[in-house]
Scaffold this active site. Sequence first.
Site, PDB file in Angstrom:
ATOM      1  N   HIS A  96      19.573 -21.462 -52.571  1.00 19.51           N
ATOM      2  CA  HIS A  96      18.258 -21.161 -53.140  1.00 19.51           C
ATOM      3  C   HIS A  96      17.335 -20.713 -52.002  1.00 19.51           C
ATOM      4  CE1 HIS A  96      17.234 -25.042 -51.488  1.00 19.51           C
ATOM      5  NE2 HIS A  96      18.108 -25.649 -52.269  1.00 19.51           N
ATOM      6  N   HIS A 102      17.489 -22.425 -48.611  1.00 17.08           N
ATOM      7  CA  HIS A 102      18.550 -21.966 -47.706  1.00 17.08           C
ATOM      8  C   HIS A 102      18.185 -20.618 -47.099  1.00 17.08           C
ATOM      9  CE1 HIS A 102      20.929 -24.533 -50.618  1.00 17.08           C
ATOM     10  NE2 HIS A 102      21.235 -25.074 -49.464  1.00 17.08           N
ATOM     11  N   ASP A 126      15.412 -32.768 -45.984  1.00 14.29           N
ATOM     12  CA  ASP A 126      16.344 -33.877 -45.764  1.00 14.29           C
ATOM     13  C   ASP A 126      16.041 -34.458 -44.392  1.00 14.29           C
ATOM     14  OD1 ASP A 126      17.874 -33.728 -48.211  1.00 14.29           O
ATOM     15  OD2 ASP A 126      18.576 -31.798 -47.464  1.00 14.29           O
ATOM     16  N   LYS A 174      13.637 -29.605 -43.228  1.00 13.19           N
ATOM     17  CA  LYS A 174      12.874 -30.847 -43.063  1.00 13.19           C
ATOM     18  C   LYS A 174      12.923 -31.690 -44.334  1.00 13.19           C
ATOM     19  CE  LYS A 174       9.348 -29.420 -39.749  1.00 13.19           C
ATOM     20  NZ  LYS A 174       7.904 -29.148 -39.614  1.00 13.19           N
ATOM     21  N   SER A 206      19.081 -28.000 -54.655  1.00 17.81           N
ATOM     22  CA  SER A 206      20.193 -27.552 -55.518  1.00 17.81           C
ATOM     23  C   SER A 206      20.258 -28.423 -56.761  1.00 17.81           C
ATOM     24  CB  SER A 206      21.515 -27.643 -54.770  1.00 17.81           C
ATOM     25  OG  SER A 206      21.456 -26.857 -53.622  1.00 17.81           O
TER      26      SER A 206
HETATM   27  O1  PAF Z   1      22.259 -30.673 -46.419  1.00 17.02           O
HETATM   28  C1  PAF Z   1      23.378 -30.320 -46.831  1.00 17.02           C
HETATM   29  O2  PAF Z   1      23.536 -29.394 -47.600  1.00 17.02           O
HETATM   30  C2  PAF Z   1      24.607 -31.082 -46.347  1.00 17.02           C
HETATM   31  O3  PAF Z   1      24.334 -32.435 -46.176  1.00 17.02           O
HETATM   32  C3  PAF Z   1      25.237 -30.485 -45.068  1.00 17.02           C
HETATM   33  C4  PAF Z   1      24.294 -30.577 -43.888  1.00 17.02           C
HETATM   34  C5  PAF Z   1      25.608 -29.038 -45.313  1.00 17.02           C
HETATM   35  C6  PAF Z   1      26.507 -31.261 -44.706  1.00 17.02           C
HETATM   36  O4  PAF Z   1      27.446 -31.216 -45.728  1.00 17.02           O
END
Ligand code: PAF
Length: 273
Positions: free
Chosen positions: A31, A34, A147, A145, A183
Amino acid sequence: MKIISDVNELKTYLRKKNKTIGFVPTMGALHDGHLSLIKQSKKECELTVVSIFVNPTQFLADEDLDKYPSRDEADKKICKFAGVDVVFLPQVKDIYGADEVSLAAPNVRGFVLEGATRPGHFDGVLTVVNKLLNIVNPDFAYFGKKDAQQLNLITLMAKQLFMDVQIVAVDTVRESDGLALSSRNIYLSKEQRKEALKISLSLYEASRMVQKDVYDVAMIKEAMLEILKPLEIGYVEILNREFEIVESVEIGNTIVLVEALVGTTRLLDNIWL
Ligand code: PAF
């Protein structure tokens, strides 16, 4: 744009290129959040690699691994459109063996917040990110940020394992009404999406209170919890950027974090003050 599934093929390809590599690890279902990571990588690096891998080891037994959205074809198109140079699309068997060396999240920071309710989750995240960083060997790796705890632990891992990568923190992307992109938002019904807005509203309230010189953590949390009603709250925490508990907000060194259940969807959000 190259699409590579084989670990050795990717390593050889990237080594030959001899360029500054920016890496955006993802679990797909791409999305705009990303895209902002990809954009920043493209701005700062000569070559951008995106991995799409739904990592089984970071899901607990009762979590949504089976129904985690998988949209490889759409994701590839998005990557192409965004100007990604290489998409790494491995299978589970390419990444994990039968008898694995394990990497564990640290005892304190790894076991608060998400780590408290999802024991083992960060072990899985650190394990796969470590593997992916070893495969891609990037100069820069980009994480959202949103996460925040994941970002903090990955930054710590890179430092403590003396990795030659710079972990870059990228701002959260929001819908125009404030909902942080995730997501998992696709699981929300129209009604639940409205309810979910309470999460960003509570964070904005925290920020507003600090702007009005209210720094007391207990007072801010109380106001946030009022806004979040009647959502089922995982946690509302106000921590310093080292993820330690504080009693009072210090501007420039604070993160306000919320986890709440909307319907059956767990949503995370935070604001950096
Ligand atoms: O944030 C995510 O999408 C996942 O935790 C990652 C960093 C790709 C690891 O699988």
